[in-house]
Every structure is written in C-alpha cells, then in structure tokens.
Write an enzyme that holds these catalytic residues in place. Sequence first.
Site, PDB file in Angstrom:
ATOM      1  NE  ARG A  10       7.245   0.882   4.806  1.00 31.43           N
ATOM      2  CZ  ARG A  10       6.028   0.341   4.793  1.00 31.43           C
ATOM      3  NH1 ARG A  10       5.872  -0.914   4.451  1.00 31.43           N
ATOM      4  NH2 ARG A  10       4.982   1.058   5.130  1.00 31.43           N
ATOM      5  CE  LYS A  39      26.799  -2.551  -6.369  1.00 37.24           C
ATOM      6  NZ  LYS A  39      27.043  -1.553  -7.438  1.00 37.24           N
ATOM      7  CG  HIS A  56       3.668   4.128   8.619  1.00 35.38           C
ATOM      8  ND1 HIS A  56       3.710   4.976   7.531  1.00 35.38           N
ATOM      9  CD2 HIS A  56       3.322   2.909   8.122  1.00 35.38           C
ATOM     10  CE1 HIS A  56       3.407   4.284   6.439  1.00 35.38           C
ATOM     11  NE2 HIS A  56       3.178   3.033   6.768  1.00 35.38           N
ATOM     12  NE  ARG A  90      -1.787  -2.185   2.795  1.00 31.99           N
ATOM     13  CZ  ARG A  90      -1.938  -3.457   2.437  1.00 31.99           C
ATOM     14  NH1 ARG A  90      -2.982  -3.827   1.786  1.00 31.99           N
ATOM     15  NH2 ARG A  90      -1.041  -4.382   2.768  1.00 31.99           N
ATOM     16  CB  THR A  91       3.404   2.596   2.307  1.00 30.75           C
ATOM     17  OG1 THR A  91       2.640   2.189   3.439  1.00 30.75           O
ATOM     18  CG2 THR A  91       4.003   3.958   2.585  1.00 30.75           C
TER      19      THR A  91
HETATM   20  C1  NCD Z   1       1.848  -0.957   8.200  1.00 30.25           C
HETATM   21  C2  NCD Z   1       3.333  -0.738   8.322  1.00 30.25           C
HETATM   22  O1  NCD Z   1       4.082  -0.939   7.359  1.00 30.25           O
HETATM   23  O2  NCD Z   1       3.723  -0.318   9.388  1.00 30.25           O
HETATM   24  N1  NCD Z   1       1.435  -1.130   6.888  1.00 30.25           N
HETATM   25  C3  NCD Z   1       1.173  -0.021   6.130  1.00 30.25           C
HETATM   26  O3  NCD Z   1       2.040   0.736   5.803  1.00 30.25           O
HETATM   27  N2  NCD Z   1      -0.095   0.221   5.802  1.00 30.25           N
HETATM   28  C4  NCD Z   1       1.323  -1.971   9.134  1.00 30.25           C
HETATM   29  C5  NCD Z   1       1.931  -3.334   9.146  1.00 30.25           C
HETATM   30  O4  NCD Z   1       2.845  -3.638   8.388  1.00 30.25           O
HETATM   31  O5  NCD Z   1       1.456  -4.133   9.947  1.00 30.25           O
END
Ligand code: NCD
Length: 305
Positions: free
Chosen positions: A101, A80, A129, A51-52
């Site tokens: 991320r 590397k 997040h 999703r993100t």
């Molecule tokens: C979450 C995350 O990555 O922290 N997912 C997301 O980005 N919607 C929740 C999860 O991974 O459980």
Amino acid sequence: MNGLNDIMDLSIGEIDELLNTADDIMVHPEKYASLCKGKKLATLFFEPSTRTRLSFEAAMYELGGNVLGFSEAQSSSASKGESVSDTAKTVSCYADIIAMRHPKEGAPKVADMRASVPVINAGDGGHNHPTQTLADLCTIRREKGRLNGLTIGLCGDLMFGRTVHSLIGAMSRYENISFVLISPDELRIPEYVKAAYLAKSGIPYTEVRSLEDNIQNLDILYMTRVQRERFFNEADYIRLKDTYILTPEKLSKAKSDLCVMHPLPRVNEISVSVDDDPRACYFKQVLNGKFMRMALIMKLLGVKA
Ligand code: NCD
C-alpha cells in the site's frame, strides 16, 4: 512480476474462479491449511491500514505460510530516501509475494515491474484498490446471488475513494448494471473513471446529490468515508465530512433486500444503529476479504488445493 495492480487485470473468468475458491475455503478450510507452507508474504504498508494488512496476514497464516513486513513508511528505509523500486528488489530476496500500500498512485505497479516476485496493489493513493473489490464482489454475489441485473448506489467521496473506482470498473463488465453516483459536487467521480468504464461500455448512470431521494431504487448501497488524507485543506474536509449519514430512518425507505456496504473504516457515514439491520453487510465484507485474499495468494503463487 505479474502481481495484481488493477482489478481489470483479471478476466471475468478469473474472478469467477477466485470467487469459487473463496466459497470452497469457507466450507473446507482444512483443505487449504498448509498449501503455502514454507512460503512468505511481505506486507509493505506505507499508509495506515487495519483490515487490508491484517487480512492479508491472516490469509497467509491460514494457508500455512509466514508473514514479514512493515506497517508504516517511517520504520522502513523509505524514510532514508530509498526508492520503491529498490525496496521491491530488496524484499524480493526475502519473500515469495508482496502486498504493498502506498500513498502515490502507481507505486505498487512500479514495484511489480521491478520485483522478481508478484506484487499486489493493496491501495495506491486515490487510484485503485483491487483486493477490496474482490471482497466487494464476493459479498455482492453471496448476498444477492448474482453479479448482474443490479442498481448500485455509490455514496460519499467518489473523487478520492479508490475502492469506488475499482468497483465501478469491475461491475461495468457484468450485464444490466446501472449506477447512481451520490456525492457533493466537489467529490464527484473523476472524469477518467467515467471515460474508462461508464462511457466506454455505455453503462447507464446518474449523478445526484441526495441519498434520501434515491435510496428506494437501489439494490446495493456502497457508502464511503470522506478521504481526509487526500484533501488539500482541512476546512473543505470539515465542511464535507458529514454530508451523508445513513440512519435507520433513511433506511426505512429502501428495499427490504438492499445490501448496505462500506469498505471501512467508518467515521460517521453509517450510524451504529444501522449495524443490527439485516441489510448491513459491511462486517461480512471484512470476512469475505480474507477468503478472497487467500484465493488470490494461491493463484499468484500457482498453488492448487
Ligand atoms: C479503504 C481504503 O484504504 O481505501 N479501506 C480499506 O482498505 N478497506 C477505504 C478507506 O480508507 O476509506
């Protein structure tokens, strides 16, 4: 360079503006369709995501911009031995904005300090997040019509669930909020989250073990996945992973206007038979997340409709 590291970097007023922009995008997408023409977003994902990453990319495309990036550390020079700082400086030469991320807490913040373009934290380890929280706030406001006067239950892995930490911070700034923190003892909310948000602002909260005994008091129920990748041993994960499973039977005790949320991915925490209940809002969260990311990209790039 002034991206978004923590949801608390945004004032309540700025969050309101983002929420209003997202609402307007939903009604008039054509006004926004070429605002980021010629701009590039880099998505640097050192951890898995559906999703993100895809919602950031869809957001940039829907603003008329372009996207580049990688979706696993193995395919980048991190494999590397390149540092996050050097990666950030490098990608600043190619892109106008970065979404990152990373499994290490604080990595996107370091990247933002070193990059010459804004870096957005798209999830850093078990810490924060902020853009999931923007999706969550948009969902709460649209579903409940307000961001104050709510009893919010957070259920599952409150220790490692980064979306929970950011959401508590964000909601602790609104009026008449109380939290019911539902988790096994081993996965209770970290002390630093309590100290920084709950104790500091005198927000009422309880820490409980049972979902069944508390569901009837909630306006929002935010379910979370047990974060397997942050556990030190598999046996503990297996023991704790199915502690909470929301079923239609448990939901029958809840308020008729409860809003059931989950950042997703879901493993077992919500039975699929709950999906057709009108109180299930987790797929609406996904869609709202794209519009909030569009609003955020516009803000950070200084683009106006
Ligand atoms: C979450 C995350 O990555 O922290 N997912 C997301 O980005 N919607 C929740 C999860 O991974 O459980």
